[in-house]
Design a protein around this motif. Structure first.
Motif, PDB file in Angstrom:
ATOM      1  N   PRO A  58      -4.464   6.254  -1.009  1.00  0.00           N
ATOM      2  CA  PRO A  58      -2.898   6.442  -0.112  1.00  0.00           C
ATOM      3  C   PRO A  58      -3.197   5.966   1.288  1.00  0.00           C
ATOM      4  O   PRO A  58      -2.129   5.854   1.977  1.00  0.00           O
ATOM      5  N   ASP A  59      -3.992   5.984   2.117  1.00  0.00           N
ATOM      6  CA  ASP A  59      -4.202   5.724   3.288  1.00  0.00           C
ATOM      7  C   ASP A  59      -4.816   4.006   3.638  1.00  0.00           C
ATOM      8  O   ASP A  59      -4.990   3.722   4.583  1.00  0.00           O
ATOM      9  N   SER A  60      -4.496   3.294   2.470  1.00  0.00           N
ATOM     10  CA  SER A  60      -4.955   1.875   2.488  1.00  0.00           C
ATOM     11  C   SER A  60      -3.837   0.879   2.844  1.00  0.00           C
ATOM     12  O   SER A  60      -2.724   1.375   2.899  1.00  0.00           O
ATOM     13  N   ASP A  61      -4.361  -0.074   3.423  1.00  0.00           N
ATOM     14  CA  ASP A  61      -3.263  -1.210   3.810  1.00  0.00           C
ATOM     15  C   ASP A  61      -3.016  -1.984   2.691  1.00  0.00           C
ATOM     16  O   ASP A  61      -3.770  -2.623   1.980  1.00  0.00           O
ATOM     17  N   ASP A  68       3.480  -6.169  -7.934  1.00  0.00           N
ATOM     18  CA  ASP A  68       3.435  -5.173  -8.691  1.00  0.00           C
ATOM     19  C   ASP A  68       2.721  -3.987  -8.490  1.00  0.00           C
ATOM     20  O   ASP A  68       3.063  -2.770  -8.409  1.00  0.00           O
ATOM     21  N   VAL A  69       1.639  -4.185  -7.614  1.00  0.00           N
ATOM     22  CA  VAL A  69       0.765  -3.156  -6.959  1.00  0.00           C
ATOM     23  C   VAL A  69       1.596  -2.591  -5.873  1.00  0.00           C
ATOM     24  O   VAL A  69       1.802  -1.458  -5.785  1.00  0.00           O
ATOM     25  N   LYS A  70       2.338  -3.400  -5.002  1.00  0.00           N
ATOM     26  CA  LYS A  70       3.147  -2.730  -3.858  1.00  0.00           C
ATOM     27  C   LYS A  70       4.223  -1.936  -4.557  1.00  0.00           C
ATOM     28  O   LYS A  70       4.557  -0.805  -3.843  1.00  0.00           O
ATOM     29  N   ALA A  71       4.740  -2.300  -5.679  1.00  0.00           N
ATOM     30  CA  ALA A  71       5.831  -1.162  -6.316  1.00  0.00           C
ATOM     31  C   ALA A  71       5.164   0.101  -6.780  1.00  0.00           C
ATOM     32  O   ALA A  71       5.599   1.147  -6.388  1.00  0.00           O
ATOM     33  N   MET A  72       3.929   0.171  -7.052  1.00  0.00           N
ATOM     34  CA  MET A  72       3.297   1.226  -7.547  1.00  0.00           C
ATOM     35  C   MET A  72       2.964   2.010  -6.203  1.00  0.00           C
ATOM     36  O   MET A  72       3.305   3.418  -6.286  1.00  0.00           O
ATOM     37  N   VAL A  73       2.536   1.431  -5.277  1.00  0.00           N
ATOM     38  CA  VAL A  73       2.295   2.024  -3.977  1.00  0.00           C
ATOM     39  C   VAL A  73       3.453   3.001  -3.336  1.00  0.00           C
ATOM     40  O   VAL A  73       3.578   4.012  -3.188  1.00  0.00           O
ATOM     41  N   ALA A  74       4.787   2.027  -3.422  1.00  0.00           N
ATOM     42  CA  ALA A  74       5.938   2.696  -2.832  1.00  0.00           C
ATOM     43  C   ALA A  74       6.375   3.894  -3.843  1.00  0.00           C
ATOM     44  O   ALA A  74       6.709   4.735  -3.384  1.00  0.00           O
ATOM     45  N   GLN A  75       6.110   3.795  -5.301  1.00  0.00           N
ATOM     46  CA  GLN A  75       6.532   4.620  -5.800  1.00  0.00           C
ATOM     47  C   GLN A  75       5.604   6.094  -5.987  1.00  0.00           C
ATOM     48  O   GLN A  75       6.141   7.255  -5.846  1.00  0.00           O
ATOM     49  N   PHE A  76       4.109   5.856  -5.820  1.00  0.00           N
ATOM     50  CA  PHE A  76       3.216   6.864  -5.960  1.00  0.00           C
ATOM     51  C   PHE A  76       2.863   7.547  -4.422  1.00  0.00           C
ATOM     52  O   PHE A  76       2.181   8.696  -4.268  1.00  0.00           O
ATOM     53  N   HIS A  77       2.657   6.595  -3.528  1.00  0.00           N
ATOM     54  CA  HIS A  77       2.097   7.000  -2.170  1.00  0.00           C
ATOM     55  C   HIS A  77       3.331   7.584  -1.394  1.00  0.00           C
ATOM     56  O   HIS A  77       3.417   6.954  -0.244  1.00  0.00           O
ATOM     57  N   LYS A  82       0.476  11.107   0.975  1.00  0.00           N
ATOM     58  CA  LYS A  82      -0.351  10.504   2.190  1.00  0.00           C
ATOM     59  C   LYS A  82      -0.938  11.840   2.872  1.00  0.00           C
ATOM     60  O   LYS A  82      -1.972  11.843   3.359  1.00  0.00           O
ATOM     61  N   ALA A  83      -0.138  12.725   3.229  1.00  0.00           N
ATOM     62  CA  ALA A  83      -0.305  14.091   3.937  1.00  0.00           C
ATOM     63  C   ALA A  83      -1.460  14.730   3.252  1.00  0.00           C
ATOM     64  O   ALA A  83      -2.367  15.534   3.897  1.00  0.00           O
ATOM     65  N   TYR A  85      -3.622  13.881   0.985  1.00  0.00           N
ATOM     66  CA  TYR A  85      -4.963  13.015   0.958  1.00  0.00           C
ATOM     67  C   TYR A  85      -5.523  13.093   2.287  1.00  0.00           C
ATOM     68  O   TYR A  85      -6.754  13.309   2.474  1.00  0.00           O
ATOM     69  N   ALA A  86      -4.937  12.932   3.633  1.00  0.00           N
ATOM     70  CA  ALA A  86      -5.317  12.962   4.789  1.00  0.00           C
ATOM     71  C   ALA A  86      -6.109  14.454   5.104  1.00  0.00           C
ATOM     72  O   ALA A  86      -7.163  14.411   5.670  1.00  0.00           O
ATOM     73  N   LYS A  87      -5.302  15.498   4.644  1.00  0.00           N
ATOM     74  CA  LYS A  87      -5.963  16.851   4.882  1.00  0.00           C
ATOM     75  C   LYS A  87      -7.031  16.897   3.759  1.00  0.00           C
ATOM     76  O   LYS A  87      -8.240  17.640   4.664  1.00  0.00           O
ATOM     77  N   HIS A  88      -7.214  16.433   2.768  1.00  0.00           N
ATOM     78  CA  HIS A  88      -8.401  16.504   1.889  1.00  0.00           C
ATOM     79  C   HIS A  88      -9.622  15.768   2.530  1.00  0.00           C
ATOM     80  O   HIS A  88     -10.628  16.157   2.640  1.00  0.00           O
ATOM     81  N   LEU A  89      -9.365  14.655   3.307  1.00  0.00           N
ATOM     82  CA  LEU A  89     -10.329  13.686   4.064  1.00  0.00           C
ATOM     83  C   LEU A  89     -10.754  14.790   5.143  1.00  0.00           C
ATOM     84  O   LEU A  89     -12.110  14.470   5.424  1.00  0.00           O
ATOM     85  N   GLU A  90     -10.022  15.263   5.707  1.00  0.00           N
ATOM     86  CA  GLU A  90     -10.349  15.901   7.066  1.00  0.00           C
ATOM     87  C   GLU A  90     -11.000  17.237   6.510  1.00  0.00           C
ATOM     88  O   GLU A  90     -12.019  17.568   7.148  1.00  0.00           O
ATOM     89  N   ASP A  91     -10.696  17.910   5.621  1.00  0.00           N
ATOM     90  CA  ASP A  91     -11.432  19.217   5.102  1.00  0.00           C
ATOM     91  C   ASP A  91     -12.637  18.692   4.263  1.00  0.00           C
ATOM     92  O   ASP A  91     -13.480  19.687   4.447  1.00  0.00           O
TER      93      ASP A  91
END
Length: 95
Positions: A58-61, A68-77, A82-83, A85-91
């Motif tokens: 979720p935090d990838s460029d 096709d991958v960009k469409a999946m990113v737009a749908q799921f991320h 993203k928030a 996932y960022a909290k999970h990484l911080e925790d």
């Protein structure tokens, strides 16, 4: 084309193609897994098939990914994913 012994040489066509044959969202943070297949063919018959996988978090460029991958990113991320996932990484940051 003739060979030295007077027989015809067979010209073989070797082709290589790549395709993203599997794109899926997995896990709580909807990581996008991408499998790319490389197929080598000789005169239309497959002689080799290899796989490569990569993950788009979720935090990838994703700007260099396929449409096709960009469409999946737009749908799921989403912003919510993203928030979270960022909290999970911080925790779970190593001390």
């Amino acid at each position: 084309m003739d060979s030295r012994d007077g027989q015809k040489e067979k010209i073989m066509a070797i082709t290589k193609r790549t395709e993203q044959d599997k794109i899926e969202a997995v896990g709580d943070f909807k990581h996008i897994q991408v499998r790319t297949t490389t197929v080598i063919e000789e005169d239309g018959a497959e002689v080799s098939r290899t796989y490569h996988r990569h993950v788009v978090a979720p935090d990838s460029d994703s700007s260099g990914e396929s449409t096709d991958v960009k469409a999946m990113v737009a749908q799921f991320h989403t912003d919510e994913i993203k928030a979270a996932y960022a909290k999970h990484l911080e925790d779970n940051k190593p001390e």
